[in-house]
Design an enzyme around this catalytic site. Structure first.
Site, PDB file in Angstrom:
ATOM      1  N   GLY A  64      46.073  53.073  35.985  1.00 24.23           N
ATOM      2  CA  GLY A  64      46.880  52.167  35.191  1.00 24.23           C
ATOM      3  C   GLY A  64      46.080  51.112  34.453  1.00 24.23           C
ATOM      4  O   GLY A  64      44.947  51.326  34.024  1.00 24.23           O
ATOM      5  N   SER A  65      46.667  49.932  34.316  1.00 27.11           N
ATOM      6  CA  SER A  65      46.137  48.900  33.412  1.00 27.11           C
ATOM      7  C   SER A  65      44.837  48.259  33.863  1.00 27.11           C
ATOM      8  O   SER A  65      44.263  47.468  33.112  1.00 27.11           O
ATOM      9  CB  SER A  65      47.195  47.814  33.204  1.00 27.11           C
ATOM     10  OG  SER A  65      48.296  48.341  32.498  1.00 27.11           O
ATOM     11  N   THR A  66      44.334  48.589  35.061  1.00 26.37           N
ATOM     12  CA  THR A  66      42.992  48.117  35.393  1.00 26.37           C
ATOM     13  C   THR A  66      41.987  48.664  34.379  1.00 26.37           C
ATOM     14  O   THR A  66      40.953  48.036  34.109  1.00 26.37           O
ATOM     15  CB  THR A  66      42.568  48.551  36.812  1.00 26.37           C
ATOM     16  OG1 THR A  66      42.709  49.969  36.921  1.00 26.37           O
ATOM     17  CG2 THR A  66      43.440  47.883  37.860  1.00 26.37           C
TER      18      THR A  66
END
Length: 586
Positions: A293-295
């Protein structure tokens, strides 16, 4: 010179008839001879019985005074087959705390043919072993053909009690067992042995040759038991609170690459192998492969600043979703306006990240992620590491989705190592589970410039101070980081009900020393989170509870957010702040 009956014959010519002719002929001589033979036979029998009595009544002497230098074996069929000691080195944490050590023990062997009364012996052994299952012992003895290994790894009290039974059918085999003092706490790091004293998992297997060196000193890992305890406890608490199916936690030194803590849940206790569940063997931290995801927006932003030569005040229009064929890319925290690079990172805009990646280009993205170690198997010493799963077709659509953490599956350990490079001045340091020293120097390569790394530190702080990671704030410590929420893939698409949530945190943010990565597998929303199950509501607060507990252990001193050193290190350029604030008022 005269000879007795027991003198050897002087030559082969002395026959039985010659011997007979030399025997005394009187009755008195014959009586004396018989008495002598009877006395010899009685003496042999007496000493044999005495030796067996001593064997059963006295505890066996340890083969070595230092039990830590022993080795383990499954019980052999007889004492003569017991394996030699001093075959396996101990494993300790970075401070010398024991994680794996060989201890002397005994295996209880019963020879059925020598048993006079099976029911009687079963009752006595049940008492000696501190068990209530005399019927089970009796059943095993009755079903045995000749000999049966009744129990392995007897405690010292059990050994003493069994010796007191004193039955000739009992044989105690001296052997050793591998003991894991930390139990489940370090299970996925240390691993365990097979029945032949060879490493089967974890560092026991990864360092097999080194541990089997008889002259080896205890092997020191990079793990800190105190930090490991806190991470394990809080990760377990989060899994229970959010009804997740599992989770992982990693703490890593950003400068040396030393892994200070590595936890994967569920786990197991290698001291109780009989109770191990198969699913507990799965190491989510290093062998799990997830779309994180957004990491990944941290890597996309670094790439845009480094390769694309963008500025924090540059931006993109995130007013409308991106439609690409039958796919639509939307923002979860939609601002529906033009956003700067700093805002795209702070508010975790999928639209903005996708447009940034397209501008940099597919090949540049592939090369950049490869430089971070995200396209190759982790070099960690564990055998339980896995290759990332990259798309077979890496075109523009994949470039966009990978920009916000979908389409490329990696392990949490790989993300932690890549995050360290974002904040340590731009150096990718090879992660290790061994304590750094003269024989284990860090290997590193520059992946971004120190200037880009400095900008990313400020963005990471912005996420926790004002963005999606606010619940990761820890009293007394300056924390930065990035949240990540990804739907898990399923046949034909993605599941909206099954998610991977994560938070990659850095502390202290003004002078980065450690990265913490928390990952939860399929967490559920709760009443307290208003039904939300995204990373900002579960992974981030978990890290926020861990950091203030482990920071003192690691020697990180508290500091106020308004400390001049913090302000100087983490303040964004004035024009970037003005742009962000102006956009918020639009």
């Amino acid at each position: 010179m005269s000879r007795t009956l027991f003198d050897p014959a002087p030559s082969a010519e002395l026959t039985g008839r010659d011997l007979k002719s030399r025997l005394p002929s009187s009755d008195a001589a014959r009586v004396r001879r018989r008495l002598v033979l009877l006395a010899v036979a009685f003496a042999i029998g007496f000493f044999g019985l005495s030796a067996r009595t001593v064997q059963l009544s006295l505890p066996a002497q340890p083969l070595l005074a230092d039990a830590a230098q022993a080795s383990e074996s499954e019980a052999p069929a007889s004492a003569s087959e017991a394996l030699p000691w001093r075959k396996r080195a101990s494993i300790v944490d970075r401070n010398g705390g024991l994680l794996a050590v060989d201890l002397p023990t005994h295996t209880l062997l019963v020879h059925k043919r020598r048993v006079k009364s099976i029911p009687h012996l079963a009752e006595r052994l049940a008492v000696a072993l501190g068990e209530d299952d005399a019927a089970g012992i009796r059943e095993r003895l009755e079903s045995a053909r000749a000999s049966v290994i009744l129990r392995r790894r007897l405690t010292p009290d059990q050994v003493a009690a069994v010796y007191r039974v004193g039955d000739p059918a009992i044989e105690m085999l001296p052997t050793v067992t591998r003991n894991y003092p930390a139990g489940a706490l370090t299970a996925h790091v240390v691993g365990f042995l097979d029945g032949e004293h060879r490493g089967r998992a974890g560092m026991e297997r990864g360092l097999e040759t080194r541990l089997h060196d008889p002259a080896a000193e205890p092997v020191a890992l990079s793990i800190d038991l105190g930090v490991q305890h806190v991470v394990h406890r809080e990760l377990k608490r989060a899994i229970e609170t959010f009804s997740a199916i599992g989770g992982a936690g990693v703490v890593m030194d950003v400068d040396t690459g030393e892994v200070i803590s590595l936890v994967s849940l569920p786990d197991f206790d290698a001291n109780m192998r009989e109770a191990m569940r198969e699913d507990a063997f799965f190491n989510r931290a290093t062998y799990g492969r997830y779309e994180m995801g957004s990491t990944f927006k941290a890597f996309t932003t670094a790439m845009a600043l480094e390769v694309g030569r963008m500025r924090l005040t540059d931006g993109y229009d995130a007013t409308h979703p991106i439609r690409y064929g039958r796919f639509t890319i939307r923002d979860h925290h939609a601002k529906a306006r033009w956003m700067t690079v700093a805002e795209i990172f702070m508010y975790s805009s999928n639209i903005g990240a996708a447009k940034m990646a397209v501008d940099v280009g597919t090949e540049a993205q592939r090369r950049f992620l490869g430089s971070l170690g995200l396209l190759d198997r982790s070099p960690l010493e564990l055998p339980e590491v896995i290759d990332p799963q990259a798309p077979a077709r890496w075109k523009e659509l994949e470039t966009m989705t990978i920009a916000f953490g979908h389409g490329l599956a990696v392990s949490p350990m790989q993300v932690a190592a890549a995050m360290a490079a974002m904040v340590n001045g731009g150096r990718h340091v090879t992660p290790t589970l061994l304590r750094r020293g003269p024989g284990n120097p860090a290997t590193e390569r520059e992946v971004i410039s120190p200037a880009t790394s400095e900008k990313l530190r400020k963005l990471f702080r912005l996420v926790v101070a004002e963005g999606t990671g606010r619940q990761a704030q820890a009293p007394g410590y300056v924390v930065g980081g990035k949240t990540g929420t990804a739907e898990k893939p399923k046949a034909g698409g993605y599941s909206r009900k099954a998610m991977i949530t994560s938070f990659a945190g850095i502390f202290p943010m003004h002078d980065p020393r450690y990265v913490i990565l928390i990952m939860l597998d399929e967490p559920k929303g709760t009443k307290e989170t208003f039904g939300y199950a995204t990373a900002g509501w579960n992974a981030a607060p978990t890290a926020g509870r861990i950091i203030p507990e482990i920071a003192p252990i690691l020697g990180v001193r508290p500091v106020a957010p308004d400390d001049p050193r913090v302000i100087e290190a983490l303040s964004l350029p004035a024009n970037a702040e003005r742009t962000a604030r102006r956009n918020e008022t639009l």
